[in-house]
Enzyme design. Structure first.
Site, mmCIF file in Angstrom:
data_model
loop_
_atom_site.group_PDB
_atom_site.id
_atom_site.type_symbol
_atom_site.label_atom_id
_atom_site.label_comp_id
_atom_site.label_asym_id
_atom_site.label_seq_id
_atom_site.Cartn_x
_atom_site.Cartn_y
_atom_site.Cartn_z
ATOM 1 N N THR A 274 38.513 -21.028 36.284
ATOM 2 C CA THR A 274 37.592 -20.392 34.652
ATOM 3 C C THR A 274 36.585 -22.245 34.452
ATOM 4 O O THR A 274 35.415 -21.322 33.770
ATOM 5 C CB THR A 274 38.387 -19.573 33.856
ATOM 6 O OG1 THR A 274 38.864 -20.979 32.675
ATOM 7 C CG2 THR A 274 39.544 -18.461 34.018
ATOM 8 N N HIS B 166 40.316 -32.334 30.883
ATOM 9 C CA HIS B 166 42.305 -32.330 30.166
ATOM 10 C C HIS B 166 41.756 -31.265 28.600
ATOM 11 O O HIS B 166 40.926 -31.527 27.730
ATOM 12 C CB HIS B 166 42.197 -33.743 29.964
ATOM 13 C CG HIS B 166 43.413 -33.571 29.911
ATOM 14 N ND1 HIS B 166 45.317 -33.880 30.670
ATOM 15 C CD2 HIS B 166 44.321 -33.878 28.441
ATOM 16 C CE1 HIS B 166 45.987 -34.153 30.455
ATOM 17 N NE2 HIS B 166 45.670 -34.495 28.974
ATOM 18 N N GLU C 158 40.520 -45.760 37.403
ATOM 19 C CA GLU C 158 41.500 -45.541 38.311
ATOM 20 C C GLU C 158 42.935 -44.991 37.905
ATOM 21 O O GLU C 158 44.115 -45.300 38.402
ATOM 22 C CB GLU C 158 41.794 -47.034 38.699
ATOM 23 C CG GLU C 158 40.969 -47.770 40.248
ATOM 24 C CD GLU C 158 40.305 -48.080 39.976
ATOM 25 O OE1 GLU C 158 39.967 -47.772 38.145
ATOM 26 O OE2 GLU C 158 39.058 -48.607 40.571
ATOM 27 N N GLU D 183 38.257 -21.258 25.270
ATOM 28 C CA GLU D 183 37.449 -20.643 24.346
ATOM 29 C C GLU D 183 36.910 -21.092 24.086
ATOM 30 O O GLU D 183 35.264 -21.271 23.638
ATOM 31 C CB GLU D 183 37.886 -19.015 24.029
ATOM 32 C CG GLU D 183 38.640 -18.369 24.735
ATOM 33 C CD GLU D 183 38.802 -16.981 24.358
ATOM 34 O OE1 GLU D 183 39.341 -16.409 25.116
ATOM 35 O OE2 GLU D 183 39.506 -17.356 23.315
#
Ligand code: GAR
Length: 216
Positions: A13, A110, A148, A178
């Site tokens: 999405t 994230h 890293e 959303e």
């Protein structure tokens, strides 16, 4: 023109939000040159194909070991030679060599406010399960450059999302997508494509014209 490779593992999405934003010219100066997934069944690959974009599957499972996958994955990326790699729900650790070769040219989305609810074991729905378990009242999403470490690179943008009393992980995941993810990631790409972001001393600086200077 910023040449972008998007890496995805599942539904895609966030990939769709990027494709839509390019079509609507909300992201400019950008071309998706390929979509790579570790999962042959990923709906994201179909989304790419439907858009006429080269869709590539590279699964660690088809290699003798992780080192062989890492080498092949890095070689493939170097062959494609993108200006930017976007991890849009990509649940495979990026090989160290690739991080070095594409320093400050890999971004990740994230689904929490980093440094909360991130790192090893925090991905997809699991993040929202942990958020609800802990009982925090505000969560959100973060776009950051990849280094890293795990979810440790310079932060480009964050947006807060409120938690409701009767939230389930699924309901919360959808609200975070959303209200935060599908907005932040396209804006961050547009900023990068138009030179409105720079990394100085491991921190992201945005210029006056940045689209994501204030996210409310
Ligand atoms: C998104 O919520 C993204 O933030 C998350 O996976 C989901 C993918 O959804 N990524 C991570 O958890 C990375 N640690 P999508 O395939 O529908 O875009």
């Amino acid at each position: 023109m910023l040449r972008v490779v998007v890496c995805v593992s599942g539904g895609g999405t966030n990939l769709q939000a990027i494709l839509d934003a390019i079509d609507k010219k909300e992201i400019t100066n950008t071309e998706i040159i390929a979509v790579i997934s570790n999962n042959a069944g990923a709906k994201a690959l179909t989304r790419a194909e439907n858009h006429g974009i080269c869709a590539i599957c590279m699964s660690p499972k088809s290699f003798s070991d992780r080192a062989a996958f890492n080498r092949a994955f890095t070689e493939k990326m170097c062959e494609l030679n993108p200006d930017l790699i976007v991890l849009a729900g990509f649940l495979v650790r990026i090989p160290e060599d690739m991080v070095k070769k594409f320093s400050n040219r890999i971004v990740n989305i994230h689904p929490s406010l980093i440094p909360s609810f991130c790192g090893v074991g925090y991905y997809g729905l699991k993040v929202h399960e942990k958020v609800l378990e802990r009982g925090v009242k505000v969560t959100g999403a973060t776009v950051h450059f990849v280094n890293e470490g795990m979810d440790e690179g310079p932060i480009i943008a964050q947006k807060a999302v409120y938690i409701e009393d009767d939230d389930t992980p699924e309901v919360l995941q959808k609200r975070v997508m959303e209200q935060a993810e599908w907005i932040l990631l396209p804006k961050a790409i547009d900023d990068i494509a138009n030179g409105r972001i720079e990394v100085v001393n491991d921190k992201v600086r945005k210029t006056e014209k940045s689209e994501i200077k204030v996210q409310r």
